[in-house]
Structure formats: C-alpha cells, structure tokens
Scaffold this motif. Structure first.
Motif, PDB file in Angstrom:
ATOM      1  N   LYS A 290     -25.504  -6.300 -14.688  1.00  0.00           N
ATOM      2  CA  LYS A 290     -25.404  -7.380 -15.683  1.00  0.00           C
ATOM      3  C   LYS A 290     -25.687  -6.933 -17.105  1.00  0.00           C
ATOM      4  N   LYS A 291     -25.438  -5.670 -17.366  1.00  0.00           N
ATOM      5  CA  LYS A 291     -25.569  -5.153 -18.742  1.00  0.00           C
ATOM      6  C   LYS A 291     -24.403  -4.207 -18.991  1.00  0.00           C
ATOM      7  N   PRO A 292     -23.873  -4.187 -20.202  1.00  0.00           N
ATOM      8  CA  PRO A 292     -22.799  -3.222 -20.455  1.00  0.00           C
ATOM      9  C   PRO A 292     -23.364  -1.809 -20.342  1.00  0.00           C
ATOM     10  N   ALA A 293     -22.715  -0.957 -19.546  1.00  0.00           N
ATOM     11  CA  ALA A 293     -23.256   0.399 -19.367  1.00  0.00           C
ATOM     12  C   ALA A 293     -22.134   1.374 -19.055  1.00  0.00           C
ATOM     13  N   ALA A 294     -22.240   2.552 -19.646  1.00  0.00           N
ATOM     14  CA  ALA A 294     -21.227   3.580 -19.418  1.00  0.00           C
ATOM     15  C   ALA A 294     -21.233   4.043 -17.968  1.00  0.00           C
ATOM     16  N   VAL A 295     -22.401   3.994 -17.318  1.00  0.00           N
ATOM     17  CA  VAL A 295     -22.468   4.512 -15.950  1.00  0.00           C
ATOM     18  C   VAL A 295     -21.543   3.731 -15.015  1.00  0.00           C
ATOM     19  N   ASN A 296     -21.434   2.430 -15.203  1.00  0.00           N
ATOM     20  CA  ASN A 296     -20.520   1.638 -14.376  1.00  0.00           C
ATOM     21  C   ASN A 296     -19.067   1.942 -14.735  1.00  0.00           C
ATOM     22  N   TRP A 297     -18.839   2.098 -16.005  1.00  0.00           N
ATOM     23  CA  TRP A 297     -17.482   2.362 -16.497  1.00  0.00           C
ATOM     24  C   TRP A 297     -16.968   3.694 -15.949  1.00  0.00           C
ATOM     25  N   ILE A 298     -17.854   4.674 -15.853  1.00  0.00           N
ATOM     26  CA  ILE A 298     -17.427   6.002 -15.411  1.00  0.00           C
ATOM     27  C   ILE A 298     -17.531   6.151 -13.886  1.00  0.00           C
ATOM     28  N   GLU A 299     -18.656   5.730 -13.328  1.00  0.00           N
ATOM     29  CA  GLU A 299     -18.903   5.945 -11.902  1.00  0.00           C
ATOM     30  C   GLU A 299     -18.400   4.794 -11.034  1.00  0.00           C
ATOM     31  N   GLY A 300     -18.288   3.605 -11.624  1.00  0.00           N
ATOM     32  CA  GLY A 300     -17.890   2.428 -10.865  1.00  0.00           C
ATOM     33  C   GLY A 300     -19.088   1.746 -10.233  1.00  0.00           C
ATOM     34  N   ARG A 301     -18.928   0.460  -9.970  1.00  0.00           N
ATOM     35  CA  ARG A 301     -19.970  -0.327  -9.287  1.00  0.00           C
ATOM     36  C   ARG A 301     -19.268  -1.478  -8.589  1.00  0.00           C
TER      37      ARG A 301
ATOM     38  N   ALA B 147       2.973  -7.156  -7.678  1.00  0.00           N
ATOM     39  CA  ALA B 147       2.093  -6.052  -8.087  1.00  0.00           C
ATOM     40  C   ALA B 147       1.535  -5.349  -6.853  1.00  0.00           C
ATOM     41  N   THR B 148       1.045  -4.170  -7.105  1.00  0.00           N
ATOM     42  CA  THR B 148       0.449  -3.371  -6.030  1.00  0.00           C
ATOM     43  C   THR B 148      -0.954  -2.977  -6.459  1.00  0.00           C
ATOM     44  N   SER B 149      -1.884  -3.046  -5.517  1.00  0.00           N
ATOM     45  CA  SER B 149      -3.258  -2.687  -5.892  1.00  0.00           C
ATOM     46  C   SER B 149      -3.840  -1.651  -4.935  1.00  0.00           C
ATOM     47  N   THR B 150      -4.817  -0.914  -5.426  1.00  0.00           N
ATOM     48  CA  THR B 150      -5.515   0.065  -4.602  1.00  0.00           C
ATOM     49  C   THR B 150      -7.003  -0.024  -4.894  1.00  0.00           C
ATOM     50  N   VAL B 151      -7.809  -0.084  -3.829  1.00  0.00           N
ATOM     51  CA  VAL B 151      -9.268  -0.041  -4.015  1.00  0.00           C
ATOM     52  C   VAL B 151      -9.678   1.435  -3.986  1.00  0.00           C
ATOM     53  N   LEU B 152     -10.161   1.911  -5.110  1.00  0.00           N
ATOM     54  CA  LEU B 152     -10.484   3.337  -5.240  1.00  0.00           C
ATOM     55  C   LEU B 152     -11.863   3.672  -4.673  1.00  0.00           C
TER      56      LEU B 152
END
Ligand code: ADP
Length: 583
Positions: free
Chosen positions: A390-401, A278-283
């Motif tokens: 440590k909480k489900p949140a759209a901000v992490n899903w969209i912006e990343g953390r 596999a190949t990976s990329t850190v965005l």
C-alpha cells in the motif's frame, strides 16, 4: 452626556452569550437557517467585529471609568441626600451639579448593566429554554463541534427507539457502555449498528440520514471487514463489456462515481472485441511480506542474509513457512541490509486468497525457527516496508507483488478510425510523449499509463478487493506500436503488482461476491488453487487495456474536455457516452 449615552449603546458584552439550545433541534427535520455570524461554532471565519471596537479607549479603561463614575456620583448623591435631610432642604430641589450627577449615575448604571448584567439574565432565560437531557449536555460540551472546520447543518433526525434501546443509547452516550462492545453485548449486529448510529447522531448533532442502515448483513462483516458500523455507503456499479479476453467474454463490474469511466472502458472493450480480443499471461504469482530484524553488527546481519539466500536452506525454510496454510507455498527469499538491520522479503503463492494474512503467518513461523540459529536476532517488526504494501515502491515495480500480468491486443486500423475516432499514428505518438516521456519527466514510479488506477479501483471496489492496494496494483506501463506497415496497432499493458483474491476479506460480502460470480471467479477455484484469483488479475489487466485504449483515443482526438463537460456535469442522458475519463 449624549456621548455617554451613545457609548452605552455601543457597549459590548464581555463575551458573546452561548446560543440558546433548542431542545427540539434533533427532531427538527427542516433545514436549519444558514449559520449566522452569531454561530458559536463557526471558527473558520474572520473574527466578527465587536461593539467594543468602536470605543475610544481600551475596554478595561472604559470599564474603570464607568466604575469610578458610578461609585463617585453615588457617593456624592448620598452625601447630598444626607445634608438635605439634616438641613430640612426639600429633596426635589436639585442644583445643576446634582442633576448632572443623577444623569451620570443613570448612564453609568446602564453601561454596567449592559456589560455585566446581560449574560447573567440570559443564563436564566437559556436555562428555562433548554431541557437538561444528556443529549443537550453532550452536544453543548462536545469539543468536536467546536473543532469542526465548517459547521454543517445540524438536522439529525431522531427515530423513535424502543425504550430498551433508548436506555442503551443513553448508556453509550454517558460512557457506561463502550460503543465497540455493542455487538458482543447485544448479540445482534444490526441492532448494535442502529443503536451506535443513534448515539453518534446525538453526540455530534449531525444527521447521517442519507447513510442507509437497512439492507445490509452486519453479521457478515463482524470480526473481519469493518468495526463499529453505523451503515454502509452505496456506490453504483456499472458494467463494461463484453471484454473478450483469452477466448472468454466477461462483463466487467465497475463500482465508481466518476462519470465517463464505465462508458469509456466499454468503448475500449468494443474496439478490442471487434479486433478479436486480448490475450493475457500471468508472469508471476506471489504475495510478499518483509520483516525487519536487527543484529548487534552488520557482520551478523550479513550471515543471516547468506543463510536465507543459500539454495541449500530453501527447502527447510519452505517446510517451516508452508505450515501456515495448505495454500501457502514459499517461492523465494530476498534479503537486503541497511547496516546491521536486515529486511527479508518472503514471497509465496497464496491460492485464491490475496494472501496477506497467509504470508504473514508463514513469515512468523520462519522467524520463530530462525531464533534457533540466530538467537541474537531482534525482530523489530513483522513488516519492514520492503514488502511493500500500500505504498508506492520500486521493489514492487521491479520484482512484482501479487500477480504480475501482461495483456496485449492488436486493434485493426479501421476499428481505430471507426470506434475510437482516431488514427494509429496519433495513438502511438501520444503514447510515446504522454505515457512514456511525460511520465519519465514526472519521475513516475510505475505510472507509465493514462489511467490504470481508474479501472483498477473500480473493479477492486466492485469485487471486494482491498482498495488501498490500488497503489501498487495500478502500476502499469502501456505500450503502443504500429504494426502491419502502420495499418494496425499493438497495445499492451504490463502490470507487475495486481493484488487480488477471490476468497477472504471483502470478497465474501453479498454484493462483492455477486460481482465475482458475474465474472465466474467467485470463491475458491475447483480446478486448481489460485486459478480464480489469477483469472481475476487478468480481467483487471484486460479492463485496464480497454480503458487505456479508449482514453488515449479520446485525448488523441481532442475529445476529453468535451466529453467530461457533457457527462460529468449536467446531462443525465448517457446515450452515446463513449469516450473519456479523468487521467
Ligand atoms: P488473505 O490471506 O488474503 O488475507 P484470508 O486469510 O482472509 O485471506 O483468507 C484466506 C483463507 O481462505 C485461508 O484461511 C484459507 O485457508 C482459505 N481458503 C479456502 N480456499 C482457498 C483457496 N482456494 N485459496 C486460498 N485460500 C483459501
């Protein structure tokens, strides 16, 4: 009268007597008998039937009847006795009425003795049985016993302690020495843990014999990993691999108690390996912290937002922020308002540390700096949940953390058939209907995958990551597409919030550090700060890819339940375990 006597035999005691205390209960290593209906601490069961339930009258009326009967017949008999003495009538000559009165007196006496006397007598018996040590007192009085939902066996084994330690245990039990202060008082972390666990067993009356004490370096956790230790939990670590990722081979340590998980991931690794890896990329690589601050007006809050997001001010803010650590580098500031409250999401690179401490210190620096231009700013909290940790949140899903990683592989059709025992078309269809459509129907937030969290959690536990960050680190969308005219499959996992570090926190503990060493990412990177933690994030994503491939194949092939029944239930032989795990 027969009725009276039978009533007496059904007569209840006012309250059930406390079970007598066995002074050796803690020393008794044998299994205790199953809790009986007499168990005082069993609060969960339905109320036990009482003898008073059989009385024709309510208890208080029955008592009143017998009291009245007792005193009136006693008075009558005494009266009759006095008359007989006065008129010289022989005492042994009794009339039917007197005979009845005597029987009534005896019956009512037995009733009253049964009701009021037993507890009194038993209190003497139990006192004689018990010793009056602190331990018994504490166990009897410990409200936690009473509130425990299900009584578990009380078989705490008391190891003989040195006399000096015995004294300290007693002081902890009677509150003279706070349990949390044992390490600083004794200057010996292992001894502190051993005394604390002894006190705990005596206090609760419950054994923690299976929780080991020996074999752990308690100094290594002092002040950073765990407070008030009494032992450590053992989790088996399995190895999946080799995971061929970006041209390197990794043996991936997974700490888990879920059968099939390692075997399944291992199978996915094999399919990837024979297909070229596999190949990976850190965005993106940035940890975030978002304090909440309040102003008197939304206008003032808006001014803060414009100030923080203005490109001209970024350099100044970065200089202030970066003072927190030589590894912290401010990347961006994003400000969102809720009326006159502002939520400022700072993002920064953190070298090889997961970075929560680092980013928090940087934010603290900036907040202090901002008070010059915004003296009316009221800092409500260093974390306002827009971070979001440590909480489900759209901000992490969209912006990343943390680390945002995408990882991909092409698996040849014949490997799909031979190793994964399914077909490209079945996998693509299942992915569309389960991971994409099914999760959309479920209203999922970053859960467009089969079981990313299984692999993330297991690798996190093995490598000393914060397991609670599994929440956002497991956000993942798994994509599958048929390529090369439908012969082969392209699979990818995109994970925007993998929060990992190779320094700090639990990573420096012996076992976890050994697992990081196995992966070649232990500690700070010598090449460039952050290389190790980024590589670890890609390994997590690569292992997730393997796990997705294998589980999806098992489901497509209809093997899931069969495999679980085989490896999660009874079999100890895992030879040939290859397929699935829990979704
Ligand atoms: P976190 O910020 O993840 O909570 P810690 O504060 O526990 O982590 O650990 C980070 C500490 O490790 C910092 O004090 C930092 O100076 C030190 N450190 C040493 N080498 C590195 C590195 N390569 N990357 C990041 N931090 C490092």
């Amino acid at each position: 009268m027969v009725g009276l006597i039978s009533l007496v035999s059904l007569t209840p005691r006012r309250r059930p007597p406390k079970p007598p205390v066995n002074p050796n209960r803690f020393l008794d290593n044998r299994s205790p008998p199953p809790p009986s209906d007499d168990d005082d601490i069993d609060r969960n069961r339905s109320p036990r039937p009482k003898a008073s339930d059989a009385l024709p009258l309510p208890l208080y009326l029955t008592n009143a009847v017998f009291f009245t009967l007792f005193f009136s017949v006693a008075y009558y008999l005494l009266h009759r006795w006095r008359d007989k003495i006065r008129y010289n009538t022989p005492l042994h000559v009794v009339t039917i009425t007197e005979l009845g009165a005597i029987v009534a007196l005896i019956a009512s006496f037995i009733y009253l003795l049964g009701f009021f006397g037993i507890d009194f007598v038993q209190s003497f018996i139990s006192r004689a049985d018990s010793n009056d040590s602190d331990r018994d007192y504490l166990v009897n009085e410990d409200h936690r016993l009473a509130t425990c939902p299900t009584p578990s066996p009380i078989v705490a084994k008391l190891d003989p302690l040195p006399e000096e330690d015995e004294e300290i245990v007693k002081s902890v039990l009677d509150g003279a020495i706070p349990s949390y202060s044992l390490e600083s008082r004794l200057g010996d972390c292992k001894r502190a843990a051993s005394i604390r666990r002894e006190a705990l067993q005596r206090l609760t009356g419950r054994s923690i014999e299976g929780l080991p004490l020996d074999g752990f370096d308690y100094d290594s956790i002092l002040g950073q990993c765990c407070e008030m230790p009494v032992g450590y939990v053992q989790i088996p670590v399995g190895i999946a691999g080799p995971l061929l990722l970006d041209g390197y081979e990794y043996s991936v340590p997974m700490a888990t108690t879920e059968g099939c998980l390692v075997a399944s991931t291992n199978r996915g690794c094999k399919a990837m390996y024979v297909s070229g890896g596999a190949t990976s990329t850190v965005l993106k690589d940035g940890m975030t912290r978002a304090p909440v601050v309040r102003f008197a007006s939304a206008r003032r809050a808006s001014e803060l937002k414009f100030f923080l997001e203005s490109p001209e001010n970024f350099e100044t803010l970065a200089v202030v922020f970066n003072r927190s650590s030589r590894f912290a580098r401010l990347q961006s500031v994003m400000c969102t308002l809720a009326g006159k409250n502002a939520y400022v999401r700072f993002s920064c690179s953190t070298g090889d540390a997961m970075g929560m401490n680092m980013v928090s210190k940087g934010v603290q620096n900036v907040l202090e700096f901002l008070t010059e231009d915004f003296p009316d700013m009221d800092v409500i909290g260093i974390s306002g949940n827009f971070c979001s940790d440590k909480k489900p949140a759209a901000v992490n899903w969209i912006e990343g953390r943390g680390k945002s990683v995408v990882c991909e592989a092409v698996i040849r059709g014949e490997t799909v058939n031979k190793v994964l025992k399914t077909s490209v078309a079945s996998l693509v269809e299942l992915n569309m209907l389960k991971n994409l459509t099914g999760s959309a129907i479920a209203g999922s937030l970053g859960g467009f995958n089969a079981h990313a969290s299984n692999i993330v959690s297991a690798v996190f536990l093995a490598t000393g990551q914060d397991p609670a960050q599994n929440v956002e680190s497991s956000q993942c969308i798994t994509m599958m597409e048929a390529i090369n005219d439908g012969k082969d499959i392209h699979i990818s996992v995109t994970m925007p919030s993998i929060e990992v570090g190779t320094v700090g926190g639990g990573t420096q503990l012996a076992s976890q550090s050994a697992c990081l060493n196995l992966l070649g990412v232990k500690g700070a990177s010598k090449e460039a700060p952050g290389m190790n933690s980024r590589r670890l994030a890609t390994i997590v994503a690569g292992a997730v890819l393997a796990g997705e491939l294998s589980l999806m194949s098992a489901i497509a092939a209809g093997q899931l339940v069969k495999s679980h029944m085989k490896y999660n239930r009874s079999s100890r032989d895992i030879t040939g375990a290859t397929t699935t795990t829990t979704t």
